[in-house]
Design an enzyme around this catalytic site. Structure first.
Site, mmCIF file in Angstrom:
data_model
loop_
_atom_site.group_PDB
_atom_site.id
_atom_site.type_symbol
_atom_site.label_atom_id
_atom_site.label_comp_id
_atom_site.label_asym_id
_atom_site.label_seq_id
_atom_site.Cartn_x
_atom_site.Cartn_y
_atom_site.Cartn_z
ATOM 1 N N ASN A 1 -2.058 2.761 19.021
ATOM 2 C CA ASN A 1 -2.400 1.180 19.497
ATOM 3 C C ASN A 1 -3.629 1.445 20.263
ATOM 4 O O ASN A 1 -4.071 2.411 20.672
ATOM 5 C CB ASN A 1 -1.209 0.821 20.083
ATOM 6 C CG ASN A 1 -0.865 1.513 21.338
ATOM 7 O OD1 ASN A 1 -1.747 1.766 22.439
ATOM 8 N ND2 ASN A 1 0.358 2.027 21.355
ATOM 9 N N SER B 1 -0.199 0.882 9.917
ATOM 10 C CA SER B 1 0.298 -0.527 10.088
ATOM 11 C C SER B 1 1.500 -0.885 9.264
ATOM 12 O O SER B 1 2.081 -1.939 9.329
ATOM 13 C CB SER B 1 -0.814 -1.535 9.578
ATOM 14 O OG SER B 1 -1.882 -1.704 10.444
ATOM 15 N N VAL C 1 5.191 7.056 14.241
ATOM 16 C CA VAL C 1 4.309 7.962 14.118
ATOM 17 C C VAL C 1 3.597 8.646 15.471
ATOM 18 O O VAL C 1 3.307 9.653 15.632
ATOM 19 C CB VAL C 1 3.447 8.003 12.870
ATOM 20 C CG1 VAL C 1 2.285 7.186 12.981
ATOM 21 C CG2 VAL C 1 2.991 9.243 12.278
ATOM 22 N N ASP C 2 3.281 7.464 16.282
ATOM 23 C CA ASP C 2 2.161 7.931 17.528
ATOM 24 C C ASP C 2 3.080 8.791 18.384
ATOM 25 O O ASP C 2 2.669 9.632 19.030
ATOM 26 C CB ASP C 2 2.059 6.611 17.893
ATOM 27 C CG ASP C 2 0.764 6.675 19.326
ATOM 28 O OD1 ASP C 2 0.249 7.710 19.409
ATOM 29 O OD2 ASP C 2 0.654 5.407 19.526
HETATM 30 P P1 ADP Z 1 1.976 0.901 12.953
HETATM 31 O O1 ADP Z 1 2.172 0.492 14.337
HETATM 32 O O2 ADP Z 1 0.800 1.111 12.570
HETATM 33 O O3 ADP Z 1 3.012 0.136 12.059
HETATM 34 P P2 ADP Z 1 4.159 2.985 12.946
HETATM 35 O O4 ADP Z 1 4.179 4.450 13.630
HETATM 36 O O5 ADP Z 1 5.432 2.237 13.439
HETATM 37 O O6 ADP Z 1 2.706 2.511 12.826
HETATM 38 O O7 ADP Z 1 4.560 3.049 11.371
HETATM 39 C C1 ADP Z 1 3.682 3.551 10.405
HETATM 40 C C2 ADP Z 1 4.123 4.512 9.310
HETATM 41 O O8 ADP Z 1 4.369 5.703 9.549
HETATM 42 C C3 ADP Z 1 5.689 4.124 8.727
HETATM 43 O O9 ADP Z 1 5.484 3.914 7.426
HETATM 44 C C4 ADP Z 1 6.482 4.827 9.318
HETATM 45 O O10 ADP Z 1 7.537 4.935 8.567
HETATM 46 C C5 ADP Z 1 5.739 6.137 9.465
HETATM 47 N N1 ADP Z 1 5.926 7.292 10.109
HETATM 48 C C6 ADP Z 1 6.682 7.387 11.311
HETATM 49 N N2 ADP Z 1 6.820 8.403 11.624
HETATM 50 C C7 ADP Z 1 6.247 9.471 10.711
HETATM 51 C C8 ADP Z 1 5.947 10.845 10.916
HETATM 52 N N3 ADP Z 1 6.555 11.763 11.773
HETATM 53 N N4 ADP Z 1 5.172 11.128 9.805
HETATM 54 C C9 ADP Z 1 4.570 10.330 8.977
HETATM 55 N N5 ADP Z 1 4.928 9.142 8.911
HETATM 56 C C10 ADP Z 1 5.628 8.751 9.880
#
Ligand code: ADP
Length: 171
Positions: free
Chosen positions: A25, A118, A34-35
């Site tokens: 963000n 996203s 994922v962050d």
């Molecule tokens: P944003 O805020 O950009 O939407 P999110 O982290 O909520 O970011 O989600 C982005 C994508 O990353 C989603 O499809 C989620 O399922 C995926 N994601 C979450 N954790 C992981 C991980 N450890 N490795 C790969 N992808 C992930």
């Protein structure tokens, strides 16, 4: 389709590639999804470096070290929040892929992995986001001949299926 673009399902924090992309963000101070997973796996030194960066506008990207991750670098990019498609979301999402690829390649990375930017809490429709990812990388990869492989990493099957449909229709 550029054969350097590969799909896979898995946890991006486990990948032994030169660089992984974080869907961050604008604060770059960590978050959920994922962050959060990347910060947990990288350890607290990542947050220290991120604090020094002073944030990142939507559509842009910033580079840090990977610390305890298998990846040497993390490219932090800020995807657009989905507001219905009329606020430049597609162009901002394309910028995330374009700028992240350029930053990683300029740092010397030859392998790079993207999460579905996203597609989580930011609410971008998955099919449309996958199409932006694939078409933008296909357009930009010719500029970076030394980049050997770019993984599009789906955490869940829904995103993986969307990527498969998209690659099938763009190919
Ligand atoms: P944003 O805020 O950009 O939407 P999110 O982290 O909520 O970011 O989600 C982005 C994508 O990353 C989603 O499809 C989620 O399922 C995926 N994601 C979450 N954790 C992981 C991980 N450890 N490795 C790969 N992808 C992930």
């Amino acid at each position: 389709m550029d054969p350097r673009i590969r799909l896979m399902q898995g946890d991006i924090t486990r990948l032994a590639v030169d660089a992984i992309v974080n869907a961050a963000n604008e604060s770059l101070l960590g978050g959920g999804g994922v962050d959060g997973a990347i910060h947990r796996a990288a350890g607290p030194e990542l947050l220290v470096e991120c604090c020094r960066l002073g944030g990142c506008p939507t559509g842009q990207a910033r580079l840090t070290q990977g610390y305890r991750l298998p990846a040497r670098f993390v490219v932090h990019t800020v995807g657009p929040v989905w507001h219905g498609g009329g606020r430049g979301e597609a162009e901002l999402l394309a910028s995330c892929y374009r700028n992240s690829l350029a930053l990683a390649a300029q740092a010397g990375a030859k392998s790079l992995a993207f999460p579905a930017i996203s597609c989580g809490v930011y609410g971008y429709p998955v099919e449309e986001a996958c199409r932006v990812a694939v078409t933008t990388l296909a357009e930009e990869l010719p500029l970076w001949p030394e980049m050997e492989v770019v993984y599009l990493v789906a955490f869940d099957k829904r995103v993986l299926d969307a990527y498969h449909r998209c690659l099938g229709s763009v190919a």
